[in-house]
Write an enzyme that holds these catalytic residues in place. Structure first.
Site, short mmCIF file in Angstrom:
data_model
loop_
_atom_site.label_atom_id
_atom_site.label_comp_id
_atom_site.label_asym_id
_atom_site.label_seq_id
_atom_site.Cartn_x
_atom_site.Cartn_y
_atom_site.Cartn_z
N TYR A 99 -14.64 24.45 -31.64
CA TYR A 99 -14.40 25.29 -32.81
C TYR A 99 -13.65 26.56 -32.45
O TYR A 99 -12.80 27.03 -33.21
CB TYR A 99 -15.73 25.63 -33.49
N GLU A 196 -35.57 4.88 -20.83
CA GLU A 196 -34.29 5.00 -21.53
C GLU A 196 -34.38 5.91 -22.75
O GLU A 196 -33.51 6.71 -23.00
CB GLU A 196 -33.80 3.61 -21.95
N ASP A 248 -34.00 -0.81 -21.45
CA ASP A 248 -34.07 -2.06 -22.23
C ASP A 248 -33.48 -3.20 -21.44
O ASP A 248 -32.60 -3.02 -20.60
CB ASP A 248 -33.29 -1.91 -23.54
#
Lengths: 366, 832
Positions: A99, A196, A248
């Protein structure tokens, strides 16, 4: 952040700017910014360091073509913006830098944005890191904190103390992104367990796992940010705590787990600070899906993308041990994946009271 | 009419009647006042008087008089030439004759057939006398136009109409001085002279010259229309040579081709168009010969065999034996009725003379236009107007103001002014446009004038034509597009039987067609068109099509054009006409799409490239701010350095760019292939080649760079690129070859043959084993094997990266693409 580092940064930036100015005014030659090339084709696996490192390829950014002038301008604008940030003794996130440097280029007839998106400015920040050789945390540009930590450990940031072991099972602490300013105290745990996702972390914390096994729980909430990776590395290498990783059972999850262990292509230049080669990826293995009887309804079908990624992974030098090859072959055969959350199908405590202890016992941590 | 006093209404020829009536009135004046009060007087009016009183029927209204007069004369001349396939050479002149009284001298000379000197006075002066009353396409049809000019001259002035005439069927040239007797529709021949050779005015073997004085005011708007009319006439008749002389100078419209559309043939009427009138006319034609009705039918109508005619007559129940003269109208109407219901073959089109692809394309390829310098021109005219009549000047000045301000309600005019100014500026840039037949404007007279003839050359023209049946008449719709090049803005050209239509564009079917055919038929969106083709962004026109540098031509030929109004200026959407026009236009839009998309891409690239200058302040400011000092020299030196660099570069760059694009029709693909080739080499012999590699990378970069610059170049000079292609292509190939057979690398190459790479790719297992074995060696070797593997993988990974690379070919962007893929993964993580 140390003022010395800031000073160093400002000096380097000034040197670069001076060089460009001299090239142009005195030598009348094209200024060139030399950067190591970042990307898949300049990432090298180092057997010695057991991590991904950056190759020797360089790219030269020089305003010698219409296409490259914007890039050159972007890098300089960002470097100058960071210098201003330091001059004002402020901190900013990468989004903040985006920005701060937003503007339009061109006249009324032809206008375009200086950055096409935040990725552009993130890229420029990276370039500034590469140009100065100083990681961005040290020049006060950070990202939003993402990583969470819970367990018998205390963090000192400035004068504040963050006690991550609040004695309750109630909450976790965010890992500060300015790791350079963080001092670690009182690590009383026996080992560090990285998972995770924060949802899984919350489940494990709530079950009293920390107290029971004297562990530190960590998560990067998906793709880990630099601070989380650094935290893991410091705990492992300075505090000599064994690190285990659970993600996972799918190629993406495995990728995230490996991010801690071997690093990543996009940050290969910073691997030495971020990678924990001794971390052990313990789960969730593809074979666990069947070994722990995850019901079919909780399994997911692998997408083409998953399959491609698995094929890719199979060829990676760091995946060349028998166990991983077996796991990947299993996945490629069955084409099924599974999330850690699937253990909740067996009961909310199954993960923390059955699966994880079994896995940890296998490697002798408990 | 009854209110008018009888004497003014009645013709001298009917004086007798009038007198009788008046006598009657006198007799019964007292006793029958009531009768007299309701008396209705019926008078006959001569054709000439009727047309003069109702001049609007022929389009001769107020300010349009001069425009219509020129139009009629030019059309007559063209018709006269074309009917005998004479390449027309026409000289027109319109000059002020008596400014105080608004008198204009109008002259028109052609090399046409001329008129038989016996018939000439009638042909010039008598209304409804024409050689064109037949079923074929001609510009004039009614025998009114020329007579109108003559009648107006007679009406408003006391000058004779001067005619020089050399008919094709006579040897001699005659000179006439004529006036029209408006009351009787008869010519008054003031003088008829046989001109001796030395006084002859007409050089060609035949020809016709007319000079008339007309009273009219020439408003700037009308003047523009006249210029436009002559210009457009030259576009659809590129085989004619037109010289137009006015007080603004002499405008020469050259003949650009000697091909003429084949002249229209007179044909028999089509039976489905039969009515009682045509049938009776046909029968009366064969009255003297004893012919049966079927025989008459088959020889009076097309597509009607004797057998079929016989069937038709039998179907009506009429006896074939009855002599044709004995049929009553009641009998004949039965034949008409049956014919209306019977299916006939489509009418033939021999009576039409479309312009044709070849001729219209020539016209479109070099559009001659009279362009004006808007500011000066109008003020000049205002001055003359003021000189004429101070009282009227005020009104006139206000009337002209809209034109001055370019806010005229008529969009056509506003458009023209814009066009003119843009062309003016273009002209100053390229001093002499190099058209094939150079226009020969008389420089002396034109240099001072505000008007000049400009030849517009588009980059692309397309043409299509459709034949259909409208109004029971075969109609040919010809459509053409001229795009780009010198064409500065959008314009719609409408023609009917080769006559330009200039007024009432808004209500013409062509306008509807254009607004109904979507611009995306060209393969671009409205947004793209507006963004990239708008000349200035503020004045965004409503219709996207109108921002394109595009001229659309519609030509409709038929013996019965469905005009909307009596003025014959706009065409109604009759029957399937609109459908055919739309399908033609769509077809042409599609033909345009390749070109326009190419230009769109170039424009986008060009716009992007133009931006680079705006980046320099960012660079300079950053440096100055960081150093905390303001070196004023920096900006100057930097700008100079980069401009020098960029202007030097293209020479070499183009060559390489060409070489690569010569390898394959798709330049983007080529660059990718080259990339891959480089990458293969790089990774296979990575360590030995590190230094070389950096060069390679630079080279690929260079090639990409060149493409950008080439694009800019392309925009500037499209033609210059082609020359050096083959040589450089070879050079480039040599370079490649050299690289591959570099002796210092030969050993390494043989070890890691790229072809093996392919097989490895197919058998990943084997590769892995090999690599592991290799991995046990020194670290160096390990690294190399890794690199090799990554190269194998890369082939795959590359595919996924292809797209981003395509778009931003710059190597630096690769970093971004990697980051992109990472962010994807992160996102994926978040979703979980």
């Amino acid at each position: 952040m140390s003022t010395a580092k800031k000073q160093e940064f400002v000096t380097i930036i000034k040197r670069i700017m001076r060089k460009i100015s001299d090239d142009v005014i005195k030598q009348n030659q094209m200024p060139i910014l030399d950067l190591p090339k970042i990307g898949y084709d300049n990432t090298i696996w180092s057997d010695e360091k057991r991590m991904l490192t950056t190759g020797d390829k360089k790219i030269e950014v020089s305003p010698d073509s219409v296409k490259k002038i914007p890039t050159f301008a972007q890098y300089l604008v960002m470097a100058n913006a960071v210098k201003k940030l330091l001059d004002e003794d402020m901190e900013s996130t990468i989004r903040g830098m985006y920005y701060a440097t937003l503007s339009n280029v061109g006249d009324d007839k032809n206008k375009q944005k200086f950055w096409t998106g935040q990725e552009d400015s993130d890229n420029a920040i990276k370039a500034v890191e590469l140009l100065t050789g100083i990681p961005r945390e040290e020049f006060s540009v950070t990202s939003k904190p993402k990583g969470m930590i819970s367990g018998p450990i205390k963090l000192r940031v400035g004068g504040d103390i963050i006690d991550c072991n609040l004695g309750s099972r109630a909450t976790s602490q965010l890992i500060p992104t300015n790791m350079g300013d963080v001092q670690i105290d009182d690590v009383k745990a026996d080992f560090v367990m990285v998972v995770e996702k924060d949802t899984v972390l919350n489940n494990i914390r709530k079950s009293g796992f920390i107290q029971k096994y004297n562990a530190i729980l960590l998560t990067g909430s998906g793709e880990p940010d630099r601070a989380t990776r650094m935290m893991v590395k410091i705990l492992n290498e300075q505090w000599k705590k064994p690190v285990v990783v659970f993600a996972d059972a799918d190629p993406w999850g495995l990728g995230i787990a490996l991010r801690y262990k071997i690093g990543s292509e996009s940050l290969s230049y910073d691997s030495e600070r971020l990678v924990t080669p001794d971390a052990q990826v313990l789960g969730m293995m593809f074979s666990d899906i069947y070994q722990y009887n995850i019901p079919e309804v909780a399994r997911l079908t692998a997408s083409d993308e998953d399959i491609n990624r698995a094929h890719d992974m199979k060829k990676k030098p760091w995946m060349q041990n028998k166990q991983w090859q077996k796991e990947l072959n299993l996945f490629l055969n069955k084409k099924e994946k599974c999330e850690l959350d699937a253990f909740f199908k067996h009961g909310f405590k199954y993960l923390s009271e059955t699966y994880l202890p079994q896995k940890l016992r296998m490697v002798g941590l408990i | 009419m009854p209110n008018k006093s009888a004497s003014t209404v009645l013709n001298p020829a009917e004086d007798q009647v009038k007198v009788e009536i008046e006598e009657l009135k006198k007799d019964n004046s007292q006793s029958t006042t009531k009768l007299e009060k309701y008396k209705i007087i019926y008078n006959k009016k001569a054709e000439s008087e009727f047309f003069v009183d109702n001049s609007a029927l022929a389009g001769f209204t107020g300010e349009r008089i001069l425009y219509m007069a020129i139009r009629e004369l030019i059309e007559n001349s063209l018709d006269s030439c074309e009917s005998f396939s004479i390449l027309p050479s026409i000289k027109i002149s319109l000059k002020i004759f008596d400014q105080a009284n608004d008198l204009w001298m109008l002259a028109c000379e052609d090399n046409g057939t001329g008129i038989n000197s016996d018939k000439l006075p009638i042909a010039v002066c008598s209304f409804l006398t024409s050689a064109k009353y037949m079923e074929k396409q001609q510009r004039g049809l009614f025998g009114v136009g020329l007579k109108m000019v003559a009648a107006f001259s007679t009406k408003d002035t006391d000058f004779p109409i001067k005619v020089w005439n050399k008919s094709i069927d006579e040897q001699d040239e005659y000179y006439f001085e004529l006036r029209t007797d408006i009351g009787t529709n008869k010519p008054i021949v003031l003088s008829k002279k046989l001109l001796p050779k030395q006084h002859s005015r007409i050089q060609d073997t035949s020809g016709f010259r007319i000079e008339v004085i007309l009273r009219a005011k020439l408003l700037p708007i009308t003047k523009n229309k006249i210029y436009e009319y002559v210009s457009e006439t030259s576009i659809v008749n590129p085989y004619s040579s037109i010289t137009f002389e006015t007080d603004d100078g002499i405008f020469q419209f050259n003949r650009r081709t000697s091909i003429m559309p084949s002249p229209a043939q007179e044909i028999l009427p089509h039976p489905s168009d039969m009515d009682l009138k045509t049938l009776k006319k046909a029968i009366s034609k064969f009255q003297t010969q004893k012919m049966s009705l079927p025989k008459i039918l088959s020889s009076s109508f097309q597509k009607l065999s004797y057998e079929k005619a016989k069937d038709i007559v039998t179907n009506t129940g009429l006896s074939l034996k009855t002599p044709t003269g004995d049929f009553s109208e009641h009998d004949l109407i039965k034949i008409v009725n049956i014919c209306k219901k019977t299916k006939f073959q489509n009418p033939n089109t021999d009576h039409l003379s479309p312009i044709g692809r070849e001729v219209l394309t020539i016209g479109m390829m070099s559009e001659y236009t009279i362009v004006s310098n808007k500011g000066n021109d109008n003020t000049e005219v205002t001055v003359t107007a003021q000189a004429q009549a101070p009282s009227q000047a005020q009104a006139q000045a206000t009337a002209e103001k809209p034109i001055l301000n370019n806010a005229n309600p008529n969009p056509q005019v506003a458009d023209d002014n814009v066009t003119a100014s843009t062309i003016e500026s273009e002209q100053s840039e390229e001093s002499t446009p190099t058209p094939m037949p150079t226009p020969t404007p008389l420089k002396n007279s034109l240099s001072k004038s505000n008007f000049s003839v400009k030849v517009l050359k588009p980059v692309l023209t397309t043409y299509t034509s459709r034949t259909c049946v409208i109004n029971n008449r075969p109609t040919v719709v010809e459509t053409g597009l001229a795009y780009g090049g010198d064409i500065p803005s959008f314009k719609l050209y409408r023609f009917a039987n080769k006559i330009p239509l200039l007024y009432d564009e808004g209500s013409d079917v062509a306008r509807e067609v254009i607004s109904e055919v979507e611009i995306n038929k060209m393969g671009i969106t409205k947004k793209q068109a507006k963004e990239q083709f708008s000349v200035n962004k503020e004045s965004k026109k409503d219709r996207a099509i109108e921002v394109l540098p595009l001229h659309i031509f519609f030509h409709i030929c038929s013996t019965k054009i469905p005009y909307k109004t009596a003025g014959k200026e706009s065409i109604a959407s009759e029957g399937e006409l609109k459908y055919y026009m739309k399908s033609s236009l769509s077809e042409l839009y599609r033909k345009l799409s390749t070109q326009i998309r190419k230009e769109l891409k170039l424009k986008e690239a060009e716009n992007k490239i133009r931006l680079y200058k705006h980046y320099l302040p960012f660079i300079v400011d950053s440096i100055n701010e960081s150093l905390g000092s303001k070196n004023s020299k920096l900006n100057e030196s930097f700008t100079k350095l980069i401009e020098n660099h960029l202007s030097k570069k293209p020479q070499i760059d183009i060559d390489i760019g060409n070489a690569s694009s010569a390898d394959s029709p798709l330049p983007v693909q080529t660059s990718q292939e080259m990339d891959l080739a480089d990458v293969d080499l790089e990774s296979d012999i990575q360590e030995a080649q590190l230094i070389k590699e950096t060069k390679d990378i630079q080279k690929t970069k260079d090639i990409q760079k060149t493409k950008d610059i080439q694009k800019t170049k392309d925009i500037q000079k499209t033609k210059t690129t082609a020359f050096s292609k083959p040589n450089l292509n070879k050079l480039e190939r040599k370079k490649k070859a050299n690289k591959k057979v570099d002796p210092s690398l030969a050993g390494k190459l043989s070890k890691v043959d790229p072809t093996k790479n392919v097989t490895k790719n197919k058998k990943p297992k084997g590769t892995i084993k090999k690599l592991i074995i290799k991995g046990k060696g020194t670290t160096n070797k390990k690294n190399k094997s890794l690199a090799m593997k990554t190269s194998v993988n890369r082939a795959k990974t590359n595919k996924s990266f292809n797209k981003p690379q395509n778009q931003n070919q710059s190597k630096t962007k690769e970093v971004q693409s990697t980051i992109d893929s990472y962010s994807k993964r992160v996102n994926k993580g978040k979703k979980k």
